[in-house]
Each structure stands twice: as structure tokens, then as C-alpha cells.
Design a protein around this motif. Sequence first.
Motif, mmCIF file in Angstrom:
data_model
loop_
_atom_site.group_PDB
_atom_site.id
_atom_site.type_symbol
_atom_site.label_atom_id
_atom_site.label_comp_id
_atom_site.label_asym_id
_atom_site.label_seq_id
_atom_site.Cartn_x
_atom_site.Cartn_y
_atom_site.Cartn_z
ATOM 1 N N LEU A 8 -9.913 25.147 35.897
ATOM 2 C CA LEU A 8 -10.620 25.605 37.093
ATOM 3 C C LEU A 8 -10.584 27.116 37.251
ATOM 4 O O LEU A 8 -11.399 27.687 37.971
ATOM 5 N N GLY A 35 -1.689 18.848 36.089
ATOM 6 C CA GLY A 35 -2.158 20.187 36.448
ATOM 7 C C GLY A 35 -2.951 20.909 35.372
ATOM 8 O O GLY A 35 -3.287 22.074 35.546
ATOM 9 N N ALA A 54 -3.058 21.684 43.816
ATOM 10 C CA ALA A 54 -3.547 21.738 42.448
ATOM 11 C C ALA A 54 -2.416 22.115 41.501
ATOM 12 O O ALA A 54 -1.559 22.883 41.857
ATOM 13 N N SER A 93 -6.030 22.588 36.537
ATOM 14 C CA SER A 93 -5.961 23.893 37.197
ATOM 15 C C SER A 93 -6.318 25.019 36.237
ATOM 16 O O SER A 93 -7.060 25.932 36.586
ATOM 17 N N ALA A 94 -5.784 24.936 35.023
ATOM 18 C CA ALA A 94 -6.082 25.976 34.038
ATOM 19 C C ALA A 94 -7.585 26.023 33.770
ATOM 20 O O ALA A 94 -8.161 27.093 33.603
#
Lengths: 266, 360
Positions: free
Chosen positions: A98, A92, A266, A95-96
Motif C-alpha cells: 500500500l 501486514g 494495518a 502494508s508494504a
Amino acid sequence: MSTLRGVYLAQLRISLAEQFQYRGAILIWLLGLVIQPVIYLTIWSTVAESSGDNVDGYTARSFAAYFIVAMLVNHATHTSIMWEFESRVRHGALSALLLRPIHPIHRDIATGLAFKGLTMLVALPIAGLLALAFHPVVTTPSWAVLVFVPALLLAMALRFTVEWTLAMAAFWTTSVTAINRLYFAVFIFSGYIAPIDLLREPAKTIAEVLPFRWMLAFPVELAIGRVSATEALIGITAQAAWLAAAVIALRAVWSRGIQRYSAVGA
Amino acid sequence: MRHRGPLVSAVTPFRILPLGTPRPAIVVQNLTKTFDVPEREAGLRAALRGVFKRRTREVIAVSSVSFAIERGEIVGFLGPNGAGKTTTLKMLAGLLYPTSGEATVLGYIPWQRNAEFLRQMTLVMGQRNQLVWDIPVADSYELNRAIYRVPEHEYRETLDELSDLLDLGPLIIKPVRNLSLGERMRCEIAGALLHRPRILFLDEPTLGLDVTAQRRIRSFFREYADRYQATVLLTSHYMADVEALAKRIVVIHRGLILYDGALAGLIERFAPLKTITVDVSSPLLDPGRYGEVVSVEEGRVTIQVAKPDVAAVTNRLLADVSVTDLTISDPPIDEIIDRVFQHETIPDAEVEVPPAFART
């Protein structure tokens, strides 16, 4: 554009600061950098000496030149994204990235450049030591030195783009390691373990069709003076064309991959 | 261009509204998310079968959820694990594509991840680390400053404010790995707010912190939301987080909204009982005849009584035994929420459409 410049400067600073934390790791990495080309170099020099110091135009000393330059070019173009992307997807961390109003690829470009800038400072003197030990000879015309610069930059961009695209396989499969192994098996067609001129058919044709030679062999041959002006021009064009294709592929795979990533959680 | 003006002026091409209509910051309509989860029984045989034929089961994480949040509003999202809180938050932060339904945040469709949208919001997750592990916190902040294009003087100003509110002080020149969990969390939060986002999605922002740290972070978010008129949607396991911050709560369970409204209304609706605690000087015989007995201790009896009966029961108690003290209270919120989740079908759980929808 000024945003990107600021981001790159900040990212470069961070990456440098990080690298300084890992002095030990850099030493180990250096060993890895040197061992392989020295082995190939030794083997091919021996082959050359046992065949009247001429293997299809390569002498022991031109082999030395080829592999020492190949070591540097390989270092300049190398990326580790194919090993990193999977954990980024699986744990993940992506995700940070994105959440930020900037494409995650910029982080990898900046980090890569910082790492190379720093390690080149060590790799170049090592190349110098190898040169003292193996007495390479080159026949490089002065124009080739100039063409080498764009050829190297294109090789870096091409390899980065291709490997970033392949790394995105992690969006679809958990067998990334298998894919990576396959990729590095095929990467011998880059000219890393033997100059492409020395390959026999059908390996030679395969090497010419695949994009890998443009990531390594072409700038190396240019640097040691085995490329004519026409060939250089064709080479640069081929690199640019492959790069354009790779960028298109990267964009297409990214937009599908990111949809998949955000579809499955995500 | 960073917009810092009055919150009413929006940046949206999507809907044309009558002039002067304040539009909600977040509008969610029938948002649904399902996941295909691979299903396999344990054991080698099942594993072999899985090689040839994968069975998947559809899991509904969020089921046709609708709500609207006004600008400047702080809303608490409550629900047990797996209720769909985080999934909803991730959709609104643009990390997840919904299976169906619509949402806009500040007029943007979140999952298009427009850069202007991303610049105005933040998602804080309890266990997320944005900070780079081996270098001082301040260096990570510098990167965020560049990414979010925060002008130098504004960055200084915000950082000073955040340092002050979160008591960062000397922490930001330390490498992240040398920080305690609470310190790291505070630094993470400051990092997530350096660009002064107007929308905050907070997913378990106090997870794993001790009570003091939790309290500090709560009061920080209240202060921040106040100062910047930020819209906040927060999820938490800790009722105290929600009680302290949100005037409005949305209760979600199994992907469905069970309740949307004021905290007081939740108590009204889901806690039809009051708790009566009496301290008695002589033993109370057969306390069961007054109401549902919660506990009987030396000299103290606690019972629960339906709200309409409270007055009558109190009178009877006062008449029957010698009472030294008597308190009447609502059950703790945690207990109410538990009750909501245990009784899956709540007859009165239909949610009125928030007024904001009437306009959109």
C-alpha cells in the motif's frame, strides 16, 4: 500506461527468476495438474464405452478432448489469490504494497502471467502426451479457433477478478478457509468434473445462472467444437457482462476493505 | 512528473497561503486514533460466551495529537512501547485512517493515498521486508525503479550514492536470503530511498542491529537528510538514534504528547537534578547529608542534587573531605525519559502550540 508496462516487465522478470528457484515445486504442481483431469477422463470414457460410445453426444474420444482442453484452460485461468490474501492481510505484507504508488492488484496480474507463461511450457507437452494416450477427437470449425482466444482471455480476467474479490473476505473474517472450501465446492459448476450438458436439472440451470461456466466450460466447448456461432456470440457477451459486474464489485469491495484494514490496524 | 526543485514550491490544492510563507511539511491537528480491541477472559467458559456476545474495549492509541514539522527538519519521536508512535507514523504514511483529527503531509491528506504523495515519501520499518526473498536485491530495486518511475540515469546515480553511503557493494547481487540481518536492513533502506523521497518516516530503523550497524545507519540518515533536504520523523527505542539525528524531539506517552521541543529543553524540564560524582581519598561519612545517594563505591561516591543546590553542595564537599576528582553532569537521557514515563502526570507537561500553527 508506460509506467504499468515497465512495472509489468520488472515484475515478470522477478516472478520468472523466483519460479526458476522452485523447480521441485513445479514438478509436484505438474502432478496435481495432470491427475485430476486424467481421473475424470478415464471415468467418463468408461461410462461412454458402456453406453454404446454415446453420452448425450459425447464419445470416449470427445471426452478425452474435453478434459485435456479443460486441463489447459483451468491452468490458464487458475489463481491462488484466495489462499494468499489472508496471510497478506494478517501479517501486514499488504502494508508494504500500500505504500507504493500503484495498486497491489498489478503485482498479482503480473505474477500470475509469469507463472502461467512458464508452466504452460510444461503443460502443453503434457497435453500432447495425454492426446497420444487417449486419442481425442475435435470438430472445431476454423472460426472457433479465432473466437477461442478472446474467450480464453475473458475467462482468465473473469476468474481472476472474481477470486480477487472473494479473497478480500480476509479483511472482515478469519474464516477464510471455510469460504474457500465453499467456493471450490461450487466451482464444480464450471464444468471441471463434468461437461455442463451432462448435468441433470436443477444442477444444469444452476450452472447456467452462475458465472463459473464462463471461466472454464465455455472456452473448452468452443475449442472442441461444441458451440454454434450464435452460442459463441452469446457466450462472449455473457463473459464481458460478468467481467464488468465483477470489476465493479472488486472496486467496491476494495475501497471498503481497505478502509476497514486501515481502521483496525494495518 | 517528479519534482526535484526547491522544497518551497508545493503541490497542494488544499490551502491558500500568502506568497512566500514557508509551509510546514507535516501538519497534524488533534489527530486521534482509537481501536476496538476484543476483550475476553481466559478459559473455556469465557470462550463460549464470546461466541454469542463479543465484548470490545476501546483503546485510545493516539489522543488528540498536534504538531507541525518544517521542511528539512529531523524530529525524533520518543515513547515506550504502545505509546502511539507507530500508530501516528502509520497515519502519516497513509496506512491508517484516523478516528478523528486532521493531518497533511506535503499538502496531501495521507490516508487518501494519492499516488503523487506516495511517490514522495517512504516509511521504513525495522522488521518490514519489501525485498523479494529468493532473488538478488538488485532485481527488487529494478521493480521499485519502475514503480516509482525513476529515470534510468537518475536511478544509477541514486543507487551509486546509496551503495556508497550504506556500503552495499557486492551485497546487491546476492539473493536476500543470503544476507545477514544488518546487510538486509541496509539493502531495505536503500530500496526505500531509491525514489529520493522528501519525507521519511522511520520506525525503529535500527531495531535488532549491533552497535556498529546502528551507528552506520544513523550517520547515513543524517547524510541523506542533509543532501536532499529531507524531512524526517523517526521513532526509536534507542536514545542514541534520536540524540544523533534529531534536534527536536516529541515525547509521546499513552497517546498524549508530553513534550515537544529541543533535546536540551527536555533535560531542563524533566531533569531537575544534577549528578555529582566525587573521588575521595578518605572515606566520606554519611553521604546522605549532601544529597540523594546513587552509589557508594571504594573511593567514589555518586549523589544527585537539585540544580540550585549544586554550587553549595560542591563547596561543602570540597571543604569536608579531600577530593581528588569531582564531576557534575546531567543524568543520562534514557534515565530522564524513564522518569518522564514513570510519573504519569507531569505538572509542567503542557505543550505550547508550535509556531507553525499560528499560520495555518
